[in-house]
Design an enzyme around this catalytic site. Sequence first.
Site, PDB file in Angstrom:
ATOM      1  N   TYR A  52       0.853  -1.195   0.000  1.00 33.29           N
ATOM      2  CA  TYR A  52       0.000   0.000   0.000  1.00 33.29           C
ATOM      3  C   TYR A  52       0.879   1.232   0.000  1.00 33.29           C
ATOM      4  O   TYR A  52       1.755   1.363   0.845  1.00 33.29           O
ATOM      5  CB  TYR A  52      -0.902   0.030   1.244  1.00 33.29           C
ATOM      6  CG  TYR A  52      -2.364   0.051   0.854  1.00 33.29           C
ATOM      7  CD1 TYR A  52      -2.888   1.157   0.187  1.00 33.29           C
ATOM      8  CD2 TYR A  52      -3.201  -1.032   1.104  1.00 33.29           C
ATOM      9  CE1 TYR A  52      -4.215   1.172  -0.226  1.00 33.29           C
ATOM     10  CE2 TYR A  52      -4.528  -1.011   0.692  1.00 33.29           C
ATOM     11  CZ  TYR A  52      -5.028   0.083   0.032  1.00 33.29           C
ATOM     12  OH  TYR A  52      -6.330   0.103  -0.376  1.00 33.29           O
ATOM     13  N   GLU A  54      -0.317   4.767  -0.541  1.00 37.95           N
ATOM     14  CA  GLU A  54      -1.068   6.016  -0.702  1.00 37.95           C
ATOM     15  C   GLU A  54      -0.140   7.219  -0.575  1.00 37.95           C
ATOM     16  O   GLU A  54       0.698   7.280   0.313  1.00 37.95           O
ATOM     17  CB  GLU A  54      -2.177   6.108   0.349  1.00 37.95           C
ATOM     18  CG  GLU A  54      -3.366   5.253  -0.005  1.00 37.95           C
ATOM     19  CD  GLU A  54      -4.527   5.426   0.960  1.00 37.95           C
ATOM     20  OE1 GLU A  54      -4.414   6.202   1.922  1.00 37.95           O
ATOM     21  OE2 GLU A  54      -5.551   4.758   0.750  1.00 37.95           O
ATOM     22  N   ASP A 200      -5.589  13.318 -25.377  1.00 39.73           N
ATOM     23  CA  ASP A 200      -5.724  11.940 -24.896  1.00 39.73           C
ATOM     24  C   ASP A 200      -5.165  11.051 -26.008  1.00 39.73           C
ATOM     25  O   ASP A 200      -5.829  10.782 -26.994  1.00 39.73           O
ATOM     26  CB  ASP A 200      -7.200  11.634 -24.620  1.00 39.73           C
ATOM     27  CG  ASP A 200      -7.431  10.192 -24.196  1.00 39.73           C
ATOM     28  OD1 ASP A 200      -6.472   9.394 -24.247  1.00 39.73           O
ATOM     29  OD2 ASP A 200      -8.572   9.868 -23.827  1.00 39.73           O
ATOM     30  N   THR A 226      -3.504   5.690 -22.045  1.00 37.84           N
ATOM     31  CA  THR A 226      -3.493   4.358 -21.450  1.00 37.84           C
ATOM     32  C   THR A 226      -2.102   3.793 -21.720  1.00 37.84           C
ATOM     33  O   THR A 226      -1.398   4.259 -22.608  1.00 37.84           O
ATOM     34  CB  THR A 226      -4.528   3.433 -22.098  1.00 37.84           C
ATOM     35  OG1 THR A 226      -4.312   3.445 -23.507  1.00 37.84           O
ATOM     36  CG2 THR A 226      -5.947   3.863 -21.793  1.00 37.84           C
ATOM     37  N   LYS A 229      -2.359  -0.001 -24.851  1.00 30.65           N
ATOM     38  CA  LYS A 229      -2.737  -0.096 -26.267  1.00 30.65           C
ATOM     39  C   LYS A 229      -1.450  -0.177 -27.090  1.00 30.65           C
ATOM     40  O   LYS A 229      -0.672  -1.096 -26.882  1.00 30.65           O
ATOM     41  CB  LYS A 229      -3.670   1.052 -26.619  1.00 30.65           C
ATOM     42  CG  LYS A 229      -4.984   0.932 -25.821  1.00 30.65           C
ATOM     43  CD  LYS A 229      -5.981   2.028 -26.061  1.00 30.65           C
ATOM     44  CE  LYS A 229      -7.191   1.835 -25.155  1.00 30.65           C
ATOM     45  NZ  LYS A 229      -8.124   2.972 -25.212  1.00 30.65           N
ATOM     46  N   ARG A 235      -2.331  -2.910 -18.230  1.00 30.51           N
ATOM     47  CA  ARG A 235      -3.443  -1.973 -18.191  1.00 30.51           C
ATOM     48  C   ARG A 235      -3.101  -0.891 -17.164  1.00 30.51           C
ATOM     49  O   ARG A 235      -2.647  -1.190 -16.063  1.00 30.51           O
ATOM     50  CB  ARG A 235      -4.737  -2.692 -17.808  1.00 30.51           C
ATOM     51  CG  ARG A 235      -4.983  -3.956 -18.604  1.00 30.51           C
ATOM     52  CD  ARG A 235      -6.409  -4.426 -18.554  1.00 30.51           C
ATOM     53  NE  ARG A 235      -7.202  -3.689 -19.502  1.00 30.51           N
ATOM     54  CZ  ARG A 235      -7.229  -3.934 -20.821  1.00 30.51           C
ATOM     55  NH1 ARG A 235      -6.506  -4.905 -21.337  1.00 30.51           N
ATOM     56  NH2 ARG A 235      -7.954  -3.203 -21.623  1.00 30.51           N
TER      57      ARG A 235
END
Length: 419
Positions: A52, A54, A200, A226, A229, A235
Amino acid sequence: MSGELKKSDVEVTILIAEETKRQQETLDLIPSENIVSHAVLEAVGSSFINKYSEGYPGKRYYAGNAVADKIEILAQERARKVFRLGKEWGVNVQALSGSPANMAVYFALLQLGDKFMGLNLSCGGHLSHGDPVNFSGRLFKPIHYGVDKKGLIDYNEVHTLARREKPKLILAGTTAYPRTLDFKKFGKIAKEVKAFFMVDMAHIAGLIAAGAHSSPFPYADVVTTTTHKTLRGPRGALIFARNDKMIKVNEKEVSIARAIDRAVFPGLQGGPHDNQTAAIAVALGEAMRPEFKKYGHQIVKNAKALAHALQKLGFQLVSGGTDNHLMLIDLTNMGISGREAQDKLEAVGIVVNRNTIPYDTRSPFDPSGIRLGTPSVTTRGMKEKEMKVIAELIHEALTKDTVSGIKRGVKDLCQKFRI
Ligand SMILES: *Cc1c(COP(=O)(O)O)cnc(C)c1O
């Protein structure tokens, strides 16, 4: 690591094997898909999945993050290198995917209900660019530009709309647009109306990294993408934003890069997926190698070869061809719908997606077109010669009733160009 899954979970092992086999035995022409390296797969399944983190490097809310800091900084540095950027660009690698990345940008730069401009979904834009069914169309006020009768973005229309509507942000980016984008023109229009200019580049990031499409960075304030692609990573998403462009947040001047970091965390998400970050770093490392440049250019060469061969066989392409990794076939003259074509092709092992064409008279559920792209087959090592074969297989699958020969053709290609 290997072999553990087989011992502990037979059901999932079988399904993974089934999916791997499906990918190995079919030709994937979905332009948003690709095949990652084993190195990327290994990083996704690495020990970083347990952590974790954060916060951001040096400013975490949990202990034990010294290594997580290093991997995040490495991913950021590699992202700058891949897109040839200096320190004036901040990089956020934490957004979980493309749509959440766009959400973070809107939340950072817009107020609820603010106007922004993007390309209509039916003309090749993305859901997250203000479609009414998406958060972006529900929480903000999208003004959509479209494409002309030829299927090309009409920059005069963009200019006129921008001057009339005075949007706070102009977005250039596409999901189903076969031509290059003129970032310079968009940037000039945004500047004139004092709007943020956001790009984008989700679909074309790999092409931009390879130098096979012009770069938006000289003109944009923010660039999202992203990573899964054409960039060929896990991902995930990257958000690039200027460190030297300031906005006011709660009466304080902050850079838009900082505002976007805060929109991602704590604005929208809790902990980042450090295993994805590690895999993004691996993919970016691959994108820095000379082979990647070749791959990016080959994607475009293959798309042009496929488009050309399809046209020779009588297929109509929206805008008359392609400059990038994808093309849209308008099937109207073939007397078959996009849905039927998708099903017929899937039956012989060619995986495509149905797609609306500009000014489609049919429904998005059963539109007039299909969308084809070359990233995955290029990753498999196919070249122009194979594109000609694929075009013939597509033609036969859509015009003939006997499929055994077509299936054999697909199988031959899949065996020769293994995953
Ligand atoms: C794919 C895509 C996205 C969204 O990515 P997800 O990871 O599926 O949320 C956003 N913008 C564009 C232009 C895309 O093509």
